[in-house]
Motif scaffolding. Structure first.
Motif, short mmCIF file in Angstrom:
data_model
loop_
_atom_site.label_atom_id
_atom_site.label_comp_id
_atom_site.label_asym_id
_atom_site.label_seq_id
_atom_site.Cartn_x
_atom_site.Cartn_y
_atom_site.Cartn_z
N LEU A 83 3.97 5.61 -63.95
CA LEU A 83 3.44 4.51 -63.14
C LEU A 83 3.41 3.19 -63.91
CD1 LEU A 83 0.49 6.28 -61.26
CD2 LEU A 83 2.77 5.74 -60.40
N ASP A 131 -7.34 6.23 -55.94
CA ASP A 131 -8.09 7.45 -55.66
C ASP A 131 -7.52 8.64 -56.42
OD1 ASP A 131 -9.74 6.03 -53.97
OD2 ASP A 131 -8.69 6.64 -52.14
N ALA A 132 -6.20 8.74 -56.47
CA ALA A 132 -5.58 9.88 -57.15
C ALA A 132 -5.86 9.85 -58.65
CB ALA A 132 -4.07 9.88 -56.90
N VAL A 133 -5.78 8.68 -59.25
CA VAL A 133 -6.03 8.57 -60.69
C VAL A 133 -7.48 8.90 -61.01
CG1 VAL A 133 -6.13 6.96 -62.64
CG2 VAL A 133 -4.18 6.89 -61.07
N ALA A 175 -2.31 1.22 -55.58
CA ALA A 175 -1.64 2.24 -54.76
C ALA A 175 -2.13 3.64 -55.05
CB ALA A 175 -0.13 2.16 -54.97
N HIS A 176 -2.60 3.89 -56.28
CA HIS A 176 -2.93 5.25 -56.70
C HIS A 176 -4.37 5.38 -57.20
CE1 HIS A 176 1.34 6.33 -56.42
NE2 HIS A 176 1.59 5.17 -57.03
N ASP A 229 -8.26 12.65 -60.91
CA ASP A 229 -7.29 13.50 -61.57
C ASP A 229 -7.86 14.30 -62.72
OD1 ASP A 229 -4.65 14.46 -61.58
OD2 ASP A 229 -4.09 13.14 -63.23
N ALA A 243 0.18 -0.18 -59.43
CA ALA A 243 -0.14 1.25 -59.56
C ALA A 243 -1.63 1.50 -59.37
CB ALA A 243 0.32 1.76 -60.92
N VAL A 276 -1.34 13.34 -62.38
CA VAL A 276 -0.80 12.01 -62.20
C VAL A 276 -0.14 11.53 -63.49
CG1 VAL A 276 -1.32 9.60 -61.65
CG2 VAL A 276 -2.50 11.44 -60.43
#
Length: 421
Positions: free
Chosen positions: A243, A202-204, A199-200, A207, A196, A238
């Protein structure tokens, strides 16, 4: 003004200062006289640097005894503060009057001018380093004159002075951009799996207003994710639980100390001044007996850089207290580690084992070499002067400016002699 004849160490105890004396001026006038009469001297902030940037074989000078100043210009939305004041004192004074700084470092115990001078930062994809908030400063030059630098001082002058490593003079006052006070709520999640994280990432990290990940580079992934949400902005989207993480059921410390020392968590809103730092100003931050290193790399390389460090887990295991990942928006300051590029900081807090940390730092820098790392000016690093000049494109111009403003080397010390060569 008083002068103390004794040896001091930095806050962490890994550097023993070689200064012959510690001068404590009680006014700007006495500071100017001291500078004009002293062949070599180095400004000492809150001693929270982990290298020799504040060391000297001559005289150290502290501004801790200068009168506190906190003058707010509401029309310009600017506060003028005495350079030796800590962020804790500045933040408390601003909050009491309904104002805020956009960001703070993880601990508020550091001096305002010292934090700015070394490029200290907090976290947030929209938040540059603390130096970017500087809109003006007063500085005592090598001849004892008092100079003001601001946006009208000429091309590049303010950006050259924002992160100045103590090389251009002794800063006595700083003007900082402020905004109306705001509230923040901190929520901590535990054990976000590596899949997680990768894969995530940048988003985390984008956020919320400020996000930090803590890891030991072991199989637990991100052991802690601190999400600091401005309550006047949309809520984080997110779902970290989906996740694979879990919400902390009580306060947690990013290192090994008592959780009483951390700022309030659990999603409870509170003033920016009491949420943006990780640690309360009334407690000793972190462990004390530690050594820190940090490198800022382009944000686009963060996931690849993470992957390059994971094989070093066994090397880190005996000495690493915590590693923190933070985002930093691009700065305009010449020597800010995030100058002119969106960045991710890889911050390491190690136990105070000088030899083991030195070996680990070499390995870290080898692993991060493909990603153009910039060492934090206040932390330990193995980078050569040549590597620093490659990492900091404005460093040569800064060195020229330092020689122009201080031709006799009054503010030079061994650290600056090496870095500015």
């Amino acid at each position: 003004m008083t002068t103390t004849e004794r040896t001091r160490t930095n806050w962490a105890g890994n550097v023993t200062y070689g200064a012959s004396a510690l001068a404590r001026p009680t006014s700007v006038v006495s500071l100017r006289s001291l500078v004009a009469a002293t062949p070599r001297l180095t400004a000492l902030g809150s001693t929270h640097s982990f290298n020799t940037i504040a060391d000297t074989d001559a005289v150290q000078v502290t501004l801790a005894d200068l009168p506190p100043v906190l003058d707010i210009d509401t029309e310009r939305q600017v506060v003028r503060v005495a350079a030796g004041m800590t962020h804790a004192a500045v933040a408390a004074g601003l909050e009491a009057r309904g104002w805020a700084l956009a960001n703070l470092a993880s601990l508020p115990h550091i001096s305002t001018a010292g934090a700015v001078a070394t490029g200290t930062h907090g976290s947030g994809v929209r938040n540059p380093s603390l130096a970017q908030a500087v809109v003006g400063l007063d500085v005592v030059r090598a001849d004892g004159s008092l100079d003001r630098v601001d946006g009208g001082s000429g091309a590049g002058q303010l950006d050259a002075h924002r992160v100045a490593l103590g090389a251009l003079g002794v800063v006595t006052a700083v003007e900082l951009a402020i905004e109306p006070s705001f509230q923040v709520a901190t929520t901590v999640h535990l054990d976000l799996p590596w899949d997680a994280v990768l894969a995530h990432f940048d988003a985390v990290m984008a956020d919320a207003y400020s996000v930090s990940m803590f890891t030991a580079f072991d199989d637990r992934g991100a052991r802690q994710v601190w999400t600091k949400h401005r309550v006047d902005e949309p809520a984080p989207r997110v779902d970290l639980v989906a996740l694979g993480a879990r919400i902390a059921d009580g306060p947690v410390h990013p290192g090994e100390n008592d959780t009483a020392g951390v700022t309030e968590q659990g999603g409870v809103p509170g003033p920016w001044s009491e949420r943006l730092p990780h640690f309360r100003s009334s407690f000793t931050p972190s462990t004390g007996a530690e050594i820190q290193a940090e490198y800022l790399i382009p944000a686009a390389s963060a996931v690849d850089a993470l992957q390059s460090l994971r094989p070093l887990h066994d090397l880190f295991a005996p000495i690493l207290i915590a590693a923190e990942l933070r985002t930093v928006a691009a700065d305009t300051a010449w020597l800010a580690p995030s100058s002119e590029r969106q960045s991710v900081g890889f911050h390491f807090t190690f136990r105070r084992d000088v030899d083991a940390v030195a070996a680990a730092v070499v390995r870290i820098e080898e692993a991060l070499a493909p990603f153009d790392p910039r060492p934090h000016w206040g932390k330990v690093s193995a980078a050569s002067p040549e590597r620093l000049h490659a990492a900091y494109p404005h460093l040569a111009a800064f060195a020229d400016l330092a020689r122009d403003l201080d031709p006799a080397g009054r503010f030079r010390n061994p650290f600056l002699e090496r870095v500015l060569a």
